[in-house]
Design a protein around this motif. Sequence first.
Motif, PDB file in Angstrom:
ATOM      1  N   VAL A 132       0.851  -1.205   0.000  1.00  0.00           N
ATOM      2  CA  VAL A 132       0.000   0.000   0.000  1.00  0.00           C
ATOM      3  C   VAL A 132       0.881   1.246   0.000  1.00  0.00           C
ATOM      4  N   ARG A 133       1.925   1.245   0.803  1.00  0.00           N
ATOM      5  CA  ARG A 133       2.843   2.396   0.833  1.00  0.00           C
ATOM      6  C   ARG A 133       3.516   2.605  -0.528  1.00  0.00           C
ATOM      7  N   GLU A 134       3.661   1.529  -1.288  1.00  0.00           N
ATOM      8  CA  GLU A 134       4.271   1.620  -2.620  1.00  0.00           C
ATOM      9  C   GLU A 134       3.263   2.051  -3.683  1.00  0.00           C
ATOM     10  N   GLY A 135       1.995   2.282  -3.284  1.00  0.00           N
ATOM     11  CA  GLY A 135       1.002   2.821  -4.204  1.00  0.00           C
ATOM     12  C   GLY A 135      -0.117   1.871  -4.607  1.00  0.00           C
ATOM     13  N   MET A 136      -0.137   0.675  -4.059  1.00  0.00           N
ATOM     14  CA  MET A 136      -1.172  -0.280  -4.401  1.00  0.00           C
ATOM     15  C   MET A 136      -2.412  -0.034  -3.534  1.00  0.00           C
ATOM     16  N   GLU A 137      -3.599  -0.234  -4.114  1.00  0.00           N
ATOM     17  CA  GLU A 137      -4.830  -0.180  -3.325  1.00  0.00           C
ATOM     18  C   GLU A 137      -4.836  -1.346  -2.351  1.00  0.00           C
ATOM     19  N   LEU A 138      -5.486  -1.151  -1.195  1.00  0.00           N
ATOM     20  CA  LEU A 138      -5.502  -2.187  -0.167  1.00  0.00           C
ATOM     21  C   LEU A 138      -6.054  -3.510  -0.701  1.00  0.00           C
ATOM     22  N   GLY A 139      -7.164  -3.488  -1.419  1.00  0.00           N
ATOM     23  CA  GLY A 139      -7.742  -4.728  -1.937  1.00  0.00           C
ATOM     24  C   GLY A 139      -6.779  -5.481  -2.843  1.00  0.00           C
ATOM     25  N   GLY A 156     -12.980  -9.059   1.924  1.00  0.00           N
ATOM     26  CA  GLY A 156     -12.141  -7.902   2.192  1.00  0.00           C
ATOM     27  C   GLY A 156     -10.979  -8.201   3.112  1.00  0.00           C
ATOM     28  N   SER A 157     -10.211  -7.167   3.365  1.00  0.00           N
ATOM     29  CA  SER A 157      -9.027  -7.273   4.213  1.00  0.00           C
ATOM     30  C   SER A 157      -9.393  -7.784   5.602  1.00  0.00           C
ATOM     31  N   VAL A 158     -10.454  -7.229   6.174  1.00  0.00           N
ATOM     32  CA  VAL A 158     -10.847  -7.630   7.526  1.00  0.00           C
ATOM     33  C   VAL A 158     -11.250  -9.100   7.565  1.00  0.00           C
ATOM     34  N   GLY A 159     -11.890  -9.591   6.533  1.00  0.00           N
ATOM     35  CA  GLY A 159     -12.258 -11.006   6.467  1.00  0.00           C
ATOM     36  C   GLY A 159     -11.051 -11.898   6.326  1.00  0.00           C
ATOM     37  N   LEU A 160     -10.107 -11.477   5.502  1.00  0.00           N
ATOM     38  CA  LEU A 160      -8.890 -12.262   5.326  1.00  0.00           C
ATOM     39  C   LEU A 160      -8.099 -12.346   6.635  1.00  0.00           C
ATOM     40  N   ILE A 166     -15.165 -11.655  11.053  1.00  0.00           N
ATOM     41  CA  ILE A 166     -15.800 -10.404  10.618  1.00  0.00           C
ATOM     42  C   ILE A 166     -15.465 -10.255   9.146  1.00  0.00           C
ATOM     43  N   ASP A 167     -16.475 -10.356   8.280  1.00  0.00           N
ATOM     44  CA  ASP A 167     -16.212 -10.125   6.865  1.00  0.00           C
ATOM     45  C   ASP A 167     -16.479  -8.654   6.543  1.00  0.00           C
ATOM     46  N   ARG A 168     -16.217  -8.273   5.328  1.00  0.00           N
ATOM     47  CA  ARG A 168     -16.320  -6.867   4.947  1.00  0.00           C
ATOM     48  C   ARG A 168     -17.753  -6.343   5.070  1.00  0.00           C
ATOM     49  N   THR A 169     -18.739  -7.158   4.748  1.00  0.00           N
ATOM     50  CA  THR A 169     -20.132  -6.721   4.881  1.00  0.00           C
ATOM     51  C   THR A 169     -20.447  -6.418   6.344  1.00  0.00           C
ATOM     52  N   ALA A 170     -20.169  -7.366   7.238  1.00  0.00           N
ATOM     53  CA  ALA A 170     -20.438  -7.159   8.665  1.00  0.00           C
ATOM     54  C   ALA A 170     -19.680  -5.951   9.198  1.00  0.00           C
TER      55      ALA A 170
END
Length: 190
Positions: A132-139, A156-160, A166-170
């Motif tokens: 992300v610091r190198e410019g990539m989107e989090l997903g 999503g990230s939180v689910g992974l 906790i998935d991204r929807t929740a």
Amino acid sequence: MALQDDPNLQAHPPQAIIIASQNPVKINAALQGFSLMFPSTTYSARGIAVPSGVPDQPLSDDVTLLGAQNRAANARTLEPNADYWVGIEGGVEEHAGSLRSFAWVVIAGKDGHTGKARTGTYYLSQETAKLVREGMELGDADDVVFGRTNSKQRNGSVGLLTDDVIDRTAYYVQAVILALIPFKNVGLTF
């Protein structure tokens, strides 16, 4: 009886929610949040693509909030006849040498009320944070680190990171509910 023949449905058509994203996770989270906060009301939810006016990967709390506000406003401009417009914007920011992740939810209503709330915050792994610091989107960074494809439209990230406890929807649903507080408490000033 067919739905169109139901007199209650004709008397009270579903309230229209426009979500400023075509990501099914954000659409489902908005619909779930509204349905939980106002269970006696029916809703129709539809996502549309609108610009956020901020970088694809917001790098601060303020920029992330601005992106959510812009999304809700741009959705309202594009679809002015809805009942509600929802902007959800995920962001990250540096904190004490680590990168933390969160999202803002902004809801505008045709009655003039506006609500906003932020999700909980969690820290990213250093492997993801580096990308992300190198410019990539989090997903996209998550997909590289976890060997997935299009995880931002799934758990999503939180689910992974939580193994879907906790998935991204929740993750977004609670912030949608909190952003609806001014709509639930119309006699108060927010």
